[in-house]
Design a protein around this motif. Structure first.
Motif, mmCIF file in Angstrom:
data_model
loop_
_atom_site.group_PDB
_atom_site.id
_atom_site.type_symbol
_atom_site.label_atom_id
_atom_site.label_comp_id
_atom_site.label_asym_id
_atom_site.label_seq_id
_atom_site.Cartn_x
_atom_site.Cartn_y
_atom_site.Cartn_z
ATOM 1 N N UNK A 1 8.049 -1.086 7.063
ATOM 2 C CA UNK A 1 6.735 -0.227 6.877
ATOM 3 C C UNK A 1 6.064 -0.523 5.903
ATOM 4 N N UNK A 2 5.155 0.455 5.468
ATOM 5 C CA UNK A 2 4.192 0.284 4.364
ATOM 6 C C UNK A 2 4.567 -0.542 3.005
ATOM 7 N N UNK A 3 5.732 -0.238 2.708
ATOM 8 C CA UNK A 3 6.333 -0.788 1.561
ATOM 9 C C UNK A 3 6.301 -2.410 1.460
ATOM 10 N N UNK A 4 6.533 -3.084 2.684
ATOM 11 C CA UNK A 4 6.655 -4.259 2.786
ATOM 12 C C UNK A 4 5.145 -5.016 2.520
ATOM 13 N N UNK A 5 4.027 -4.114 2.557
ATOM 14 C CA UNK A 5 2.546 -4.604 2.260
ATOM 15 C C UNK A 5 2.231 -4.356 1.039
#
Length: 196
Positions: free
Chosen positions: A167-171
């Motif tokens: 999710x968002x933490x990957x980005x």
């Protein structure tokens, strides 16, 4: 230089928007004029294949009057178009794909209008997010844009993509942020000229 970014995600604060945030911040740091257009929610009808645009010389010429008219104005002002989209099934989201199809009127190749590319000399780039390995998940869209640029005599500046695993933490990782910034700097090197 003027860069126009088409945001194809239905999520204004999602993964693709997160990548774009770092990309745009880098552009602004270098005082690059940037336009950011969220496509979700706009009234953009599908191309109906009527060829009216191909019989209209010197202008876009689409018979359908909707939000695509103002999008085309932004396209024609830009030196670089950046497609930013999540990939759900090996292709851009529906609003992004609809814009790509409706850009048919920019190439006067197929009927009575004199042969012309209205956005000649422009460049295209891709920012993508996907759930699979990058080549498998985003490779088809990357190739679609590469072929489209070749067909229209535009320059393709490539793709920056990040895989969604958690999710968002990957980005929000250092690699994602640095990658988006480096991609912005690479695009800033583009010099517009006619490639036909």
């Amino acid at each position: 230089m003027r860069i126009c970014i088409f945001m194809g995600s239905p999520k204004p604060n999602g993964n693709t928007a997160e990548l774009c945030k770092h990309f745009i911040n880098e552009l602004k740091l270098h005082q690059i004029e940037t336009e950011y257009i969220e496509l979700h929610g706009k009234n953009i009808a599908p191309c109906i294949g009527c060829y009216h645009c191909q019989n209209t010389a010197g202008e876009y010429g689409c018979i359908q009057q909707d939000d695509m008219q103002s999008i085309v104005e932004s396209i024609l002002r830009a030196d670089v178009l950046v497609y930013a989209t999540p990939i759900y099934s090996w292709q851009a989201t529906p609003p992004m794909k609809t814009v790509m199809d409706r850009m048919f009127g920019l190439n006067k190749f197929y009927r009575s209008a004199p042969r012309k590319v209205l956005n000649a000399g422009q460049a295209i780039a891709l920012i993508a997010t996907c759930g699979y390995e990058i080549d498998y998940g985003a490779g088809l869209l990357d190739e679609t844009l590469r072929r489209g640029c070749e067909h229209s005599g535009l320059q393709y500046l490539g793709m920056f993509a990040v895989r969604d695993v958690d999710g968002l933490p990957d980005f929000q990782t250092a690699d994602a942020i640095t990658g988006a910034q480096e991609f912005a700097r690479d695009i800033m090197k583009f010099e517009r000229r006619n490639y036909l």
